[in-house]
Design a protein around this motif. Structure first.
Motif, PDB file in Angstrom:
ATOM      1  N   LEU A  63      91.225  47.037 111.661  1.00 36.99           N
ATOM      2  CA  LEU A  63      92.501  47.722 111.845  1.00 36.99           C
ATOM      3  C   LEU A  63      92.320  49.055 112.564  1.00 36.99           C
ATOM      4  CD1 LEU A  63      94.455  46.927 108.571  1.00 36.99           C
ATOM      5  CD2 LEU A  63      94.675  45.861 110.813  1.00 36.99           C
ATOM      6  N   ALA A  64      91.187  49.723 112.351  1.00 38.92           N
ATOM      7  CA  ALA A  64      90.901  50.956 113.089  1.00 38.92           C
ATOM      8  C   ALA A  64      90.762  50.640 114.579  1.00 38.92           C
ATOM      9  CB  ALA A  64      89.641  51.616 112.554  1.00 38.92           C
ATOM     10  N   ASP A  65      90.087  49.537 114.891  1.00 36.68           N
ATOM     11  CA  ASP A  65      89.951  49.121 116.287  1.00 36.68           C
ATOM     12  C   ASP A  65      91.313  48.757 116.872  1.00 36.68           C
ATOM     13  OD1 ASP A  65      88.104  48.311 118.577  1.00 36.68           O
ATOM     14  OD2 ASP A  65      89.234  46.457 118.248  1.00 36.68           O
ATOM     15  N   PHE A  66      92.141  48.092 116.086  1.00 38.58           N
ATOM     16  CA  PHE A  66      93.489  47.729 116.533  1.00 38.58           C
ATOM     17  C   PHE A  66      94.291  48.979 116.901  1.00 38.58           C
ATOM     18  CE2 PHE A  66      97.969  47.236 115.026  1.00 38.58           C
ATOM     19  CZ  PHE A  66      98.438  46.482 116.084  1.00 38.58           C
ATOM     20  N   LYS A  67      94.230  50.005 116.059  1.00 39.32           N
ATOM     21  CA  LYS A  67      94.978  51.237 116.324  1.00 39.32           C
ATOM     22  C   LYS A  67      94.557  51.865 117.648  1.00 39.32           C
ATOM     23  CE  LYS A  67      97.506  51.512 112.605  1.00 39.32           C
ATOM     24  NZ  LYS A  67      98.909  51.244 112.696  1.00 39.32           N
ATOM     25  N   LYS A  68      93.266  51.763 117.986  1.00 42.73           N
ATOM     26  CA  LYS A  68      92.762  52.370 119.224  1.00 42.73           C
ATOM     27  C   LYS A  68      93.020  51.497 120.447  1.00 42.73           C
ATOM     28  CE  LYS A  68      88.703  53.870 117.009  1.00 42.73           C
ATOM     29  NZ  LYS A  68      87.265  53.938 117.062  1.00 42.73           N
ATOM     30  N   ASN A  69      92.994  50.171 120.297  1.00 41.03           N
ATOM     31  CA  ASN A  69      92.972  49.272 121.444  1.00 41.03           C
ATOM     32  C   ASN A  69      94.189  48.377 121.623  1.00 41.03           C
ATOM     33  OD1 ASN A  69      90.305  49.986 122.470  1.00 41.03           O
ATOM     34  ND2 ASN A  69      89.604  49.189 120.519  1.00 41.03           N
ATOM     35  N   LYS A  70      95.220  48.563 120.824  1.00 42.71           N
ATOM     36  CA  LYS A  70      96.430  47.748 120.999  1.00 42.71           C
ATOM     37  C   LYS A  70      97.080  48.094 122.328  1.00 42.71           C
ATOM     38  CE  LYS A  70      99.155  51.128 118.609  1.00 42.71           C
ATOM     39  NZ  LYS A  70      99.147  51.675 117.307  1.00 42.71           N
ATOM     40  N   VAL A  71      97.838  47.166 122.842  1.00 40.74           N
ATOM     41  CA  VAL A  71      98.557  47.373 124.108  1.00 40.74           C
ATOM     42  C   VAL A  71     100.044  47.311 123.786  1.00 40.74           C
ATOM     43  CG1 VAL A  71      99.001  46.458 126.401  1.00 40.74           C
ATOM     44  CG2 VAL A  71      96.688  46.329 125.431  1.00 40.74           C
ATOM     45  N   ILE A  72     100.752  48.328 124.219  1.00 45.35           N
ATOM     46  CA  ILE A  72     102.207  48.375 124.020  1.00 45.35           C
ATOM     47  C   ILE A  72     102.850  48.373 125.405  1.00 45.35           C
ATOM     48  CG2 ILE A  72     104.164  49.695 123.148  1.00 45.35           C
ATOM     49  CD1 ILE A  72     102.194  50.891 121.072  1.00 45.35           C
ATOM     50  N   GLN A  73     103.733  47.405 125.637  1.00 46.58           N
ATOM     51  CA  GLN A  73     104.447  47.302 126.911  1.00 46.58           C
ATOM     52  C   GLN A  73     105.936  47.346 126.647  1.00 46.58           C
ATOM     53  OE1 GLN A  73     102.879  43.547 128.311  1.00 46.58           O
ATOM     54  NE2 GLN A  73     101.668  44.625 129.845  1.00 46.58           N
ATOM     55  N   ILE A  74     106.631  48.151 127.427  1.00 48.92           N
ATOM     56  CA  ILE A  74     108.087  48.235 127.341  1.00 48.92           C
ATOM     57  C   ILE A  74     108.621  47.926 128.731  1.00 48.92           C
ATOM     58  CG2 ILE A  74     110.068  49.704 126.839  1.00 48.92           C
ATOM     59  CD1 ILE A  74     108.090  51.341 125.041  1.00 48.92           C
ATOM     60  N   THR A  75     109.420  46.869 128.823  1.00 53.47           N
ATOM     61  CA  THR A  75     109.984  46.472 130.114  1.00 53.47           C
ATOM     62  C   THR A  75     111.499  46.412 130.011  1.00 53.47           C
ATOM     63  OG1 THR A  75     109.678  44.143 129.541  1.00 53.47           O
ATOM     64  CG2 THR A  75     107.948  45.176 130.837  1.00 53.47           C
ATOM     65  N   LYS A  76     112.143  46.725 131.111  1.00 46.08           N
ATOM     66  CA  LYS A  76     113.614  46.692 131.147  1.00 46.08           C
ATOM     67  C   LYS A  76     114.082  45.423 131.785  1.00 46.08           C
ATOM     68  CE  LYS A  76     114.494  51.578 131.015  1.00 46.08           C
ATOM     69  NZ  LYS A  76     115.259  52.671 131.504  1.00 46.08           N
TER      70      LYS A  76
END
Length: 76
Positions: A63-76
Motif C-alpha cells: 500500500l505504501a508503494d501504491f500511494k507513491k506509484n498510482k496513476v490518476i487521470q482526469i479527462t473531460k
C-alpha cells in the motif's frame, strides 16, 4: 469528466473509473478509486498469505508503494 485511478500490481493493471460533471467532486472520486484498488490489493494479499500478521506486513509495504506509484487521470 472521467476520473481513473490505476496501479500495476503483480502484472495486473488494477483500474477504478468514475464519471462526474461536477469538478468539485473530483477529490471524492479519486478517494473512492483509491479505496477500491486498496481493497483489491488487500483481498489478493489475504488470499496468498497464511496468518494475519504476515498479511499485514505485506499489505503495509504494497500500500505504501501504491500511494507513491498510482496513476490518476482526469479527462473531460
Amino acid at each position: 469528466m472521467t476520473i481513473t485511478v490505476s496501479y500495476k500490481f503483480k502484472g495486473t493493471n488494477l483500474v477504478s473509473t468514475n464519471t462526474t460533471s461536477d469538478e468539485s467532486s473530483i477529490p471524492y472520486y479519486i478517494e473512492i478509486g483509491e479505496e477500491e484498488i486498496e481493497q483489491q490489493i488487500r483481498e489478493t494479499i489475504l488470499d496468498e498469505c497464511i496468518g494475519w500478521e504476515r498479511a499485514a506486513k505485506k499489505e503495509h509495504k504494497i500500500l505504501a508503494d501504491f500511494k507513491k506509484n498510482k496513476v490518476i487521470q482526469i479527462t473531460k
